[in-house]
Design an enzyme around this catalytic site. Structure first.
Site, short mmCIF file in Angstrom:
data_model
loop_
_atom_site.label_atom_id
_atom_site.label_comp_id
_atom_site.label_asym_id
_atom_site.label_seq_id
_atom_site.Cartn_x
_atom_site.Cartn_y
_atom_site.Cartn_z
N CYS A 81 15.44 22.53 25.89
CA CYS A 81 15.46 22.53 27.35
C CYS A 81 16.81 22.06 27.87
O CYS A 81 17.10 20.86 27.89
CB CYS A 81 14.33 21.63 27.87
SG CYS A 81 14.28 21.51 29.67
N CYS A 100 16.68 19.81 30.93
CA CYS A 100 16.24 18.44 30.62
C CYS A 100 17.35 17.65 29.95
O CYS A 100 17.57 16.48 30.26
CB CYS A 100 15.04 18.46 29.67
SG CYS A 100 13.73 19.58 30.14
N ASP A 101 18.03 18.24 29.01
CA ASP A 101 18.89 17.46 28.11
C ASP A 101 20.38 17.77 28.20
O ASP A 101 21.17 17.06 27.58
CB ASP A 101 18.39 17.65 26.67
CG ASP A 101 16.99 17.09 26.48
OD1 ASP A 101 16.68 16.09 27.16
OD2 ASP A 101 16.21 17.65 25.71
#
Ligand SMILES: Cc1cc2nc3c(=O)[nH]c(=O)nc-3n(C[C@H](O)[C@H](O)[C@H](O)COP(=O)(O)OP(=O)(O)OC[C@H]3O[C@@H](n4cnc5c(N)ncnc54)[C@H](O)[C@@H]3O)c2cc1C
Length: 315
Positions: free
Chosen positions: A139, A142-143
């Site tokens: 992701c 997300c990261d």
């Protein structure tokens, strides 16, 4: 179908990710006495990650598994009945709806909220599993932030991979993008954007051979699919963008879904094509796929279920 009921309840929630637990919190507070079955991954996808920095309310960030314990505790405190167990079959042909748990007991429910999530597809390498959360991610949104101004790699050739590569290119110094064939599946316009991005380096006909690093990702070894030649590239982050699989198999042929298996909801609601059955979280969302959007749609599902039940005079 033989569906001898073992239990009759108001509101059944299937799944224990951010969507399911949020639905449980709202449903419990609305006195729907929800029963939630956790499935094989109690806490959902965030239990396989480390730091979560983008969930509002955690000013200092939080470990994914800890955050999901907080979700569960809050749902329990509100009175939700949280249980181990997997929904294995459903019969939504008539009211009350019937859901089989662990291939044994049948539950009858007036309303059902499906929050079974989705699973990222992985390459299947041992190193990918070992370094998951330590530089390996599925992701970018997300990261990606953890790899600001660093070199990262991404695997995938579809629209999502192209989108994630472009997202990373705004944060990272270089994005190495590995494509298995000599063409991308992404739409023309996305391909052009990727190919024109100055810091995305596209490698054609390349397979990921191994992700290298002891405690965290340090490099990746790729292999030319034609010549077999290998090459090692130093990187800090490795993103897998080869697709997601919605966990919707047990609803196939029962509930309307798209060709990829995402449950269809009426836009702006959590309502499915079956009145009284609602869907929330990643199982119905192939676009945003975030904990906060999953939680938001879990709230919507509980409110929709509450309104449905009161309109029917069921509680
Ligand atoms: C590695 C990784 C890192 C991530 N990092 C972030 C991040 O930093 N920030 C962010 O916002 N998002 C992040 N995400 C995305 C986020 O995890 C998801 O968007 C979110 O978890 C979706 O929530 P959900 O409730 O829809 O489903 P999920 O979290 O997928 O949970 C699904 C639940 O359904 C259950 N289930 C499935 N089938 C059944 C069944 N038949 N019967 C009963 N239960 C069933 C499972 O056991 C599970 O509990 C990350 C995802 C991954 C994979």
């Amino acid at each position: 179908m033989e569906t001898t009921s073992n239990e009759r309840i108001h509101c059944l929630i299937i799944g224990s990710g951010p969507a399911g637990y949020t639905a449980a919190i709202y449903a419990a507070r609305a006195n729907l006495k929800p029963v939630l079955y956790q499935g094989l991954q109690p806490g959902g996808q965030l239990t396989i990650t480390t730091e979560v920095e983008n969930y509002p309310g955690y000013a200092d960030g939080v470990q994914g598994p800890d955050m999901m314990v907080h979700f569960e505790k809050q749902a329990v405190r509100m009175g939700a009945d949280i249980r181990f167990g997997l929904a294995t079959k459903v019969d939504f042909s008539s009211q009350p709806f019937k859901v089989q748990i662990d291939e044994e007991k049948w539950i009858e429910a007036d309303a059902v909220i499906i929050s079974t999530g989705a699973s990222a597809r992985w390459l299947g390498l041992e190193s990918e599993q070992r370094l998951n959360g330590y530089g390996v991610s599925a992701c970018a949104v997300c990261d990606g932030f953890f790899f600001r101004n660093k070199e990262v790699a991404i695997v995938g050739a579809g629209d999502t991979a192209a989108e994630e590569a472009l997202y990373l290119s705004k944060l990272c110094s270089t994005v190495h993008m590995f494509i298995r064939r000599d063409e991308m599946r992404a739409s023309k316009v996305m391909q052009e954007r990727v190919l024109n991005a100055p810091n995305i380096k596209v490698y054609w006909n390349k397979d990921t051979d191994e992700i290298l690093g002891e405690k965290h990702v340090e490099a990746v070894r790729i292999k030319d699919t034609k010549s077999g030649e290998t090459q090692t590239i130093p990187i800090s982050g490795f993103f897998v963008a080869i697709g997601h699989q919605p966990n919707s198999d047990i609803f196939k042929g029962v509930i309307d879904m798209d060709e990829a298996g995402y449950i269809k909801t009426i836009p702006g609601t959590s309502k499915t094509n079956i009145e009284g059955v609602f869907a929330s979280g990643d199982v119905q969302d192939k676009i945003y796929r975030q904990a906060v959007t999953a939680a938001g749609s879990g709230c919507m599902a509980a409110l929709d279920a509450e309104r449905y039940l009161s309109a029917k005079g069921i509680h």
